[in-house]
Design an enzyme around this catalytic site. Structure first.
Site, PDB file in Angstrom:
ATOM      1  N   SER A  68       0.834  -1.189   0.000  1.00 24.06           N
ATOM      2  CA  SER A  68       0.000   0.000   0.000  1.00 24.06           C
ATOM      3  C   SER A  68       0.882   1.257   0.000  1.00 24.06           C
ATOM      4  CB  SER A  68      -0.959  -0.045   1.203  1.00 24.06           C
ATOM      5  OG  SER A  68      -1.952   0.928   1.132  1.00 24.06           O
ATOM      6  N   HIS A  91      -1.968  -0.987  -4.831  1.00 21.36           N
ATOM      7  CA  HIS A  91      -3.413  -1.087  -5.016  1.00 21.36           C
ATOM      8  C   HIS A  91      -4.025   0.312  -5.022  1.00 21.36           C
ATOM      9  CE1 HIS A  91      -4.738  -1.008  -0.469  1.00 21.36           C
ATOM     10  NE2 HIS A  91      -3.764  -0.166  -0.712  1.00 21.36           N
TER      11      HIS A  91
END
Length: 303
Positions: A68, A91
């Site tokens: 992330s 993501h």
């Protein structure tokens, strides 16, 4: 410099904390060692920029997981190495919001802009174009060290290192299998799981108290469900502003039900004379009913 925790918030590495440390470092080279599941996008972006603007040569070593926003921080390195047994994940950012349709649209617009900024950050290091990066982010892509090198996200693969900490990655769509944590890792894993639950339920401010009290996961889930029931009771009693106070004080659903009922009975102005007797009965029913109160939320009934 170690980034071996979640990014941002009371429980992790905050931008303020790191920048204060960074401004006092006067060296030619800084090694940033990363093992983090990410978390706060804006703290992560601030950390990325602070590292990029520092005069020192920034050498990043991904030693466990850079997931992330932690993977964005890794892109701040002038050189980026990754352990052979480490993972890197990219993501789309996500968030929580409550409000009317306008507020929801604002959040969606903000997430779209944030996604583009993050994609550009990855693309500045590798040769992929934005469309290709958008697809990888949308699919929540986990890279091994070799794959990350092949995509140009890192410069070199290093020898494997022993994992120093593991994290609960269940909030992601396609997390890799993780071995059970060692006994000395369990406390950190538990804290991250509690924080994730509180964030998902919309009560991030409650995580610290749960962790300090060493509450189990099932107890945390039960209290969060009770908080939802308390909010519903306060709304039914036309006192939604009381919900926060009741929740922070730790009162149970039954205590709140009793107190609200007493307030309505004692208050001469508690009844709405514009309502029919049947409507007034329906308003009080959630407060006097001894059975469980159910409310639909995200497709599930919350007790």
């Amino acid at each position: 410099m170690l980034i071996y925790d979640v990014i941002g918030g009371w429980a992790g590495v905050s931008a303020r904390q790191l920048v204060c440390t960074l401004k006092d470092i006067d060296v030619d080279e800084i090694t940033v060692r990363i093992n983090s599941p990410g978390s706060s996008v804006f703290d992560g972006v601030a950390i990325y920029n602070a590292l990029r603007y520092h005069k020192a040569h920034i050498h990043v070593r991904i030693e466990g997981v850079a997931a992330s926003i932690a993977s964005v921080i890794a892109m701040a390195g002038d050189t980026v190495h990754m352990a052979e047994n480490a993972l890197l994940m990219i993501h789309n950012p996500f968030g929580w919001v409550g409000g009317d349709a306008g507020e929801l649209r604002k959040m969606a617009d903000m997430l779209d802009k944030t996604t583009e900024v993050i994609a550009q950050t990855y693309c500045s290091r590798c040769e992929l174009d934005l469309e290709a990066m958008f697809k990888l982010m949308n699919d929540e892509t986990w890279f091994t060290a070799t794959e990350a090198e092949g995509h140009g996200l890192i410069d070199e693969v290093d020898s494997p290192v022993k994992m120093a900490a593991s994290f609960d990655l269940s909030s992601f769509m396609h997390p890799p299998h993780q071995p059970d944590p060692e006994p000395n890792e369990e406390k950190g894993v538990q804290a991250l799981a509690v924080m994730t639950l509180c964030n998902q339920a919309g009560y991030p401010e409650m995580a610290e108290q749960f962790v300090r009290q060493q509450q189990g996961i099932e107890d945390v889930k039960a209290r969060l469900a009770e908080c939802e029931a308390i909010k519903f009771l306060c709304t039914a009693a036309h006192s939604p502003d009381r919900a926060s106070q009741y929740i922070q004080s730790g009162k149970s659903k039954e205590q709140v039900r009793t107190e609200l009922f007493d307030l309505l009975v004692q208050d001469d102005d508690g009844s709405d004379n514009s309502l029919t007797p049947n409507q007034q009965e329906q308003t009080l029913k959630p407060l006097i009913n001894t059975q469980a109160v159910y409310r639909k939320r995200n497709g599930q009934a919350v007790t």
